[in-house]
Design a protein around this motif. Sequence first.
Motif, PDB file in Angstrom:
ATOM      1  N   VAL A 157      37.048  33.458  44.360  1.00  0.00           N
ATOM      2  CA  VAL A 157      36.285  33.244  45.593  1.00  0.00           C
ATOM      3  C   VAL A 157      36.048  34.568  46.312  1.00  0.00           C
ATOM      4  N   ILE A 158      37.090  35.371  46.431  1.00  0.00           N
ATOM      5  CA  ILE A 158      36.971  36.635  47.166  1.00  0.00           C
ATOM      6  C   ILE A 158      36.046  37.615  46.429  1.00  0.00           C
ATOM      7  N   VAL A 159      36.279  37.799  45.141  1.00  0.00           N
ATOM      8  CA  VAL A 159      35.470  38.742  44.373  1.00  0.00           C
ATOM      9  C   VAL A 159      34.018  38.260  44.288  1.00  0.00           C
ATOM     10  N   GLY A 160      33.827  36.968  44.088  1.00  0.00           N
ATOM     11  CA  GLY A 160      32.470  36.432  44.028  1.00  0.00           C
ATOM     12  C   GLY A 160      31.721  36.627  45.329  1.00  0.00           C
ATOM     13  N   VAL A 168      32.264  38.970  47.548  1.00  0.00           N
ATOM     14  CA  VAL A 168      31.980  40.400  47.691  1.00  0.00           C
ATOM     15  C   VAL A 168      30.793  40.795  46.806  1.00  0.00           C
ATOM     16  N   VAL A 169      30.747  40.277  45.581  1.00  0.00           N
ATOM     17  CA  VAL A 169      29.638  40.599  44.678  1.00  0.00           C
ATOM     18  C   VAL A 169      28.317  40.097  45.252  1.00  0.00           C
ATOM     19  N   VAL A 170      28.317  38.882  45.792  1.00  0.00           N
ATOM     20  CA  VAL A 170      27.087  38.346  46.392  1.00  0.00           C
ATOM     21  C   VAL A 170      26.668  39.196  47.587  1.00  0.00           C
ATOM     22  N   ALA A 171      27.620  39.556  48.429  1.00  0.00           N
ATOM     23  CA  ALA A 171      27.298  40.350  49.619  1.00  0.00           C
ATOM     24  C   ALA A 171      26.759  41.726  49.240  1.00  0.00           C
ATOM     25  N   GLY A 193      20.745  38.994  39.003  1.00  0.00           N
ATOM     26  CA  GLY A 193      21.802  38.594  38.068  1.00  0.00           C
ATOM     27  C   GLY A 193      23.201  38.692  38.667  1.00  0.00           C
ATOM     28  N   PRO A 194      23.555  39.813  39.309  1.00  0.00           N
ATOM     29  CA  PRO A 194      24.879  39.900  39.916  1.00  0.00           C
ATOM     30  C   PRO A 194      25.094  38.880  41.040  1.00  0.00           C
ATOM     31  N   ALA A 197      27.867  34.036  42.797  1.00  0.00           N
ATOM     32  CA  ALA A 197      27.829  32.664  43.307  1.00  0.00           C
ATOM     33  C   ALA A 197      28.542  31.701  42.364  1.00  0.00           C
ATOM     34  N   VAL A 198      28.379  31.904  41.061  1.00  0.00           N
ATOM     35  CA  VAL A 198      29.088  31.073  40.088  1.00  0.00           C
ATOM     36  C   VAL A 198      30.599  31.285  40.221  1.00  0.00           C
ATOM     37  N   GLY A 199      31.022  32.531  40.435  1.00  0.00           N
ATOM     38  CA  GLY A 199      32.444  32.806  40.642  1.00  0.00           C
ATOM     39  C   GLY A 199      32.986  32.121  41.882  1.00  0.00           C
ATOM     40  N   VAL A 200      32.215  32.124  42.957  1.00  0.00           N
ATOM     41  CA  VAL A 200      32.648  31.450  44.186  1.00  0.00           C
ATOM     42  C   VAL A 200      32.788  29.951  43.942  1.00  0.00           C
TER      43      VAL A 200
END
Length: 90
Positions: free
Chosen positions: A19-22, A24-27, A58-59, A64-67
């Motif tokens: 959730v946290i990494v996802g 951050v990646v989206v942001a 893509g990122p 979002a999939v990770g979240v």
Amino acid sequence: MRRVHPAVIVTLVISSVLVIVGAVVVAVSNSTPTTVGWFAYQPMAGSLLLPDGVLLTGPAIAGAVGVVLGLVGLAGVAGFALGRRRSAGG
């Protein structure tokens, strides 16, 4: 006091990290400018064309999939903990 199963703790940690990494990646991926271009016609001079809506890269989709996967894991851990507590109490 019952001991917590190690798989529950591992799932909790992995889901929280997802959730946290996802997020951050989206942001980060949405904060960087993304260029969109096409060659169908030449735009009018002096006009500015902006795409409507959100442009997902893509990122951003991977984040979002990770979240979503992390939230599903956290919901599973919460359901497991509630079910275990109810079965122990009655």
